[in-house]
Design a protein around this motif. Structure first.
Motif, mmCIF file in Angstrom:
data_model
loop_
_atom_site.group_PDB
_atom_site.id
_atom_site.type_symbol
_atom_site.label_atom_id
_atom_site.label_comp_id
_atom_site.label_asym_id
_atom_site.label_seq_id
_atom_site.Cartn_x
_atom_site.Cartn_y
_atom_site.Cartn_z
ATOM 1 N N HIS A 35 2.852 -6.443 5.359
ATOM 2 C CA HIS A 35 3.235 -5.817 4.091
ATOM 3 C C HIS A 35 3.335 -4.304 4.243
ATOM 4 C CE1 HIS A 35 1.514 -9.567 1.878
ATOM 5 N NE2 HIS A 35 2.747 -9.761 2.316
ATOM 6 N N LYS A 36 2.440 -3.714 5.018
ATOM 7 C CA LYS A 36 2.525 -2.268 5.257
ATOM 8 C C LYS A 36 3.770 -1.928 6.073
ATOM 9 C CE LYS A 36 -2.409 -1.301 4.848
ATOM 10 N NZ LYS A 36 -3.660 -0.884 5.518
ATOM 11 N N LYS A 51 6.917 0.483 5.020
ATOM 12 C CA LYS A 51 7.219 1.671 5.822
ATOM 13 C C LYS A 51 8.630 1.653 6.396
ATOM 14 C CE LYS A 51 5.784 3.950 10.138
ATOM 15 N NZ LYS A 51 7.066 3.802 10.843
ATOM 16 N N ASN A 52 9.178 0.492 6.652
ATOM 17 C CA ASN A 52 10.416 0.374 7.413
ATOM 18 C C ASN A 52 11.573 1.126 6.757
ATOM 19 O OD1 ASN A 52 13.078 -1.430 8.091
ATOM 20 N ND2 ASN A 52 11.655 -1.337 9.803
ATOM 21 N N ASN A 65 18.475 -0.116 2.955
ATOM 22 C CA ASN A 65 19.095 -1.284 2.341
ATOM 23 C C ASN A 65 18.837 -1.319 0.840
ATOM 24 O OD1 ASN A 65 18.618 -4.364 1.466
ATOM 25 N ND2 ASN A 65 20.210 -4.289 3.029
ATOM 26 N N GLN A 66 17.631 -0.935 0.425
ATOM 27 C CA GLN A 66 17.304 -0.911 -0.999
ATOM 28 C C GLN A 66 18.146 0.125 -1.733
ATOM 29 O OE1 GLN A 66 13.178 -0.152 -1.764
ATOM 30 N NE2 GLN A 66 13.330 -0.499 -3.969
ATOM 31 N N LEU A 93 5.088 0.390 13.873
ATOM 32 C CA LEU A 93 5.701 -0.602 12.994
ATOM 33 C C LEU A 93 5.113 -0.593 11.589
ATOM 34 C CD1 LEU A 93 5.947 -3.687 15.404
ATOM 35 C CD2 LEU A 93 7.834 -2.277 14.575
ATOM 36 N N THR A 94 3.816 -0.309 11.472
ATOM 37 C CA THR A 94 3.130 -0.468 10.183
ATOM 38 C C THR A 94 2.669 0.840 9.561
ATOM 39 O OG1 THR A 94 0.941 -0.734 11.196
ATOM 40 C CG2 THR A 94 2.306 -2.706 10.973
ATOM 41 N N GLY A 95 2.523 1.895 10.375
ATOM 42 C CA GLY A 95 1.983 3.142 9.841
ATOM 43 C C GLY A 95 0.475 3.119 9.676
ATOM 44 N N GLU A 96 -0.176 2.033 10.076
ATOM 45 C CA GLU A 96 -1.633 1.926 9.985
ATOM 46 C C GLU A 96 -2.281 2.890 10.983
ATOM 47 O OE1 GLU A 96 -5.129 -0.213 8.396
ATOM 48 O OE2 GLU A 96 -3.107 0.350 7.758
#
Length: 457
Positions: free
Chosen positions: A37-38, A42-43, A49-50, A253-256
């Motif tokens: 989900h993170k 972040k992507n 696309n949004q 990939l996640t920014g975590e």
């Protein structure tokens, strides 16, 4: 410490670390779900696309606004070099006509002289040189020849296509995060295998040390143990490097934060795939189909340029004094616009768009064939991984028994230290192969669910 007890403890530790829990379905652990989900949040591709989807919504609003009346307020000031008047001959004609009308009104004969005491009115200017205007215009399209309605439908299908494309991109990102997470779990599990091997080597080092002290073996055996321990340390360093690299990939990939990712301790829980018959249309196919529909409405839009358009136009002047003698204060009217021939522009645009629709149809056919192939490939990979796991488990059992046997023979001077190390190496390889087989099972299930359009996260 009893050597057999140490060996038993090591085997129990190995079984506890390499045999994962079997889950009845693709149930991701909460930590992995949170990372996915993170990553989706972040992507940047998904964000782009949004934004494109929001643009398609704006296009729909623009198509609807065609039928709303357009009201425009105007204001201007103009100064001419001089007043616009009638020419001299026309002015003379107007004056003489005025005299005739007055003489007729007071009863004088036609050819009698005009009385000098009666004033005459000069001819009005056609336009004064100072012009101040303030007005309002109304333009209202009543019928657009179906252009607006076709544009609206095309935009709606474009928005749907972008939304499905975003979901397809999200699936790919989720698969990438799941794969990276599983690789991290594979590294962690492999490190535990190395730890077990290290325990075996420590046991052998202890035995060789005692044997040397009692004159039962030579220092060469100790050096061979030390070499094996050094090789094991190199493997452990390699896995630490892989762990660091996978942490970097997950962070990207996640920014975590990396500090939190370093605390992760994922495990290879094996999935069993029970819903093999369940298949849904993939988001990639849905996106292409919606794009095809949007293209078909675009074809209709371009063809509708030859349909007559009807509109109403109105105009009202607020300042009447500065109008010329020929300007109306207000008017309203209806008009029709009918394009009969535009130099083949619309026809060629329509043909080009039709070819685009055919290209999308070919992409849909190709995508369906590739998806069918990927389902078959993933199914075969999953079945092969299951069978491979059974084989490797037997290999581990055999390698463990072999190691125990050779270890006993070595302690009774019936085998060399090389035989012991070779047996230990075989056991280590078998344990690695089991972890890789578990990893391949998870990958095959994830790929199979994705291919069938039922990937959940």
């Amino acid at each position: 410490m009893n050597i057999n007890k140490v060996t038993l403890n090591c085997v129990l530790l190995l079984l506890a670390t390499v045999i994962p829990t079997v889950i009845s379905a693709q149930e991701l652990d909460p930590i992995l779900k949170d990372l996915i989900h993170k990553g989706l949040h972040k992507n940047y591709t998904l964000k782009r696309n949004q934004i494109e989807s929001e643009q398609a919504k704006v296009d729909q609003q623009m198509a609807k606004s065609v039928f709303l009346p357009k009201i425009t307020f105007n204001g201007s000031y103009t100064r001419l070099n001089d007043d616009i008047t009638f020419d001299d001959d026309t002015q003379t004609l107007l004056i003489e006509t005025q005299k005739l009308i007055i003489k007729d009104a007071i009863g004088l004969p036609f050819n009698s002289p005009f009385p000098e005491d009666i004033p005459l009115q000069e001819a009005a200017n056609l336009q004064d040189k100072n012009i101040l205007k303030s007005s309002v215009d109304l333009d209202w399209v009543l019928f657009s020849g179906f252009e607006a309605s076709n544009a609206l439908k095309a935009s709606k299908h474009k928005e749907s296509s972008l939304n499905y494309a975003g979901l397809a991109e999200a699936d790919k990102l989720a698969l990438q995060i799941i794969e990276t997470y599983d690789k991290l779990a594979l590294v962690k599990a492999s490190e535990k295998v190395l730890t077990t091997t290290e325990n075996y080597l420590n046991e052998q080092a202890y035995y060789v040390k005692k044997a040397i002290e009692n004159g039962l073996t030579t220092p060469i055996s100790r050096k061979k143990i030390e070499l094996a321990q050094q090789q094991l340390a190199a493997k452990q360093l390699d896995f630490r490097h892989k762990n660091t690299l996978l942490i970097e990939v997950l962070h990207q990939l996640t920014g975590e934060p990396k500090a939190r990712l370093k605390l992760l301790n994922p495990e290879l829980h094996v999935f069993s795939f029970s819903d093999a018959s369940n298949t849904e249309k993939r988001n990639e196919i849905k996106a292409l189909e919606e794009a095809e529909k949007a293209t078909n409405y675009k074809v209709k839009l371009e063809k509708s340029s030859f349909i007559p358009k009807i509109a109403i136009k109105g105009h009202y002047e607020f300042i009447e004094d500065d109008l010329s003698l020929l300007d109306p204060q207000w008017f309203i009217g209806a008009g029709i616009k009918w394009s009969i021939f535009d130099g083949n522009t619309s026809r060629l645009k329509s043909k080009k768009t039709q070819l685009e629709s055919q290209k999308l149809r070919a992409q849909i056919t190709d995508a369906n064939e590739m998806i069918a192939l990927s389902i078959t490939k993933a199914q075969l990979t999953y079945e092969a991984a299951l069978e491979n796991t059974k084989i490797v488990e037997k290999e581990i059992e055999l390698a463990s028994d072999t190691y125990d046997l050779i270890n006993k023979q070595y302690k009774n001077n019936l085998a060399s230290i090389n035989d012991v190390l070779d047996a230990l190496n075989d056991l280590e390889k078998a344990n690695f192969k089991l972890q890789e087989s578990f990893y391949n099972e998870r990958r095959a299930v994830a790929d199979l669910r994705h291919a069938k359009g039922i990937l959940t996260y």
